[in-house]
Motif scaffolding. Sequence first.
Motif, mmCIF file in Angstrom:
data_model
loop_
_atom_site.group_PDB
_atom_site.id
_atom_site.type_symbol
_atom_site.label_atom_id
_atom_site.label_comp_id
_atom_site.label_asym_id
_atom_site.label_seq_id
_atom_site.Cartn_x
_atom_site.Cartn_y
_atom_site.Cartn_z
ATOM 1 N N ARG A 124 7.442 -50.457 -41.664
ATOM 2 C CA ARG A 124 8.596 -49.709 -41.139
ATOM 3 C C ARG A 124 8.064 -48.627 -40.214
ATOM 4 O O ARG A 124 7.030 -48.022 -40.514
ATOM 5 N N THR B 184 14.510 -54.726 -40.979
ATOM 6 C CA THR B 184 14.346 -53.918 -42.197
ATOM 7 C C THR B 184 13.630 -54.694 -43.304
ATOM 8 O O THR B 184 13.184 -54.121 -44.283
ATOM 9 N N LEU C 138 5.145 -54.153 -37.118
ATOM 10 C CA LEU C 138 6.510 -53.587 -37.056
ATOM 11 C C LEU C 138 7.500 -54.689 -36.660
ATOM 12 O O LEU C 138 8.567 -54.826 -37.262
ATOM 13 N N LYS D 85 4.278 -44.708 -35.672
ATOM 14 C CA LYS D 85 3.734 -44.985 -36.997
ATOM 15 C C LYS D 85 2.641 -43.992 -37.349
ATOM 16 O O LYS D 85 1.675 -43.804 -36.599
ATOM 17 N N GLY E 255 8.260 -57.043 -39.372
ATOM 18 C CA GLY E 255 8.936 -56.454 -40.535
ATOM 19 C C GLY E 255 7.984 -56.197 -41.696
ATOM 20 O O GLY E 255 8.425 -55.965 -42.824
#
Length: 267
Positions: free
Chosen positions: A64, A78, A58, A17, A61
């Motif tokens: 991303r 997702t 993450l 990230k 959700g």
Amino acid sequence: MPLSDPAAKIRLAGASKRFPVRDGELEALQPTDLAVRPQEFVALVGPSGCGKSTILNLAAGLLRPTDGAVFYDEQPVTTLNRAVGYMTQKDTLLPWRHAADNIRIALELRCRAVPRGEAAARVAQIIELIGLKGFEQHFPAQLSGGMRKRVALARTLIYEPETLLMDEPFGALDAQLKLLLLDQLQSLTALRRMTVVFVTHDLGEAITLADRVIVFSARPGRIRAIREIDLPRPRDVFKVRFTEHFARLHEELWDELKDEVVKGTDV
Ligand SMILES: Nc1ncnc2c1ncn2[C@@H]1O[C@H](COP(=O)(O)OP(=O)(O)OP(=O)(O)O)[C@@H](O)[C@H]1O
Ligand SMILES: [Mg+2]
């Protein structure tokens, strides 16, 4: 790491990230591989800013990954992951609702089919469990920091998620109360066969509860060490920390963590 791992409940596959910031990008998490097994209790420790909350976000959700992917039951995450209950680092209680309503609303949002009577009974039961009987009608502003944490915990547990993500849930509590809650959490997660990812600054807390402790480096976070905690279960959370085995584990993990904490304070 294999391309698919049916033994994983949550899996980060090269997940990283980077956040856009004013003068470019901030690398919070280096590409990370991590598989959390079903019913496993994993504790994440590491210096402030190493990406622990980012990993929970993450898995939930809410974020991303920049590179790589995140899977839940081998399905890519997702959108909002509804299989997890997430107790975030900041409590997000609704200030205009009293404690019981804050808990009930979570149940109503997640499980619309629960009849009113049953919902009330479940709320009463969980309030009793977390030791807040008598405070049902108190608003968040009328509760202590520790009480608010317990309401937030009850709100996460009430809809019985199969996986719990907990971000420093007991940081602000006094030592005695913290042990009591750790004890209850241990019983409850074992009884409900939950998978748990638990972020904490407290290495002792991590060793007391976890099947595996994962030590992260200072930012940008990467896994520095993974240790299976082979203390027998069920563990007596009040006494286990006084055993020799615990002391050895603590020393070993602290050796890994302390260098990173020192680095983390340089930034
Ligand atoms: N939305 C965002 N935008 C920009 N930077 C962010 C954002 N969210 C997190 N960060 C940065 O990413 C890094 C990792 O943040 P994260 O919250 O995951 O750390 P942490 O390990 O949970 O720290 P702590 O122990 O203090 O809670 C930090 O440097 C943080 O400032
Ligand atoms: Mg955090």
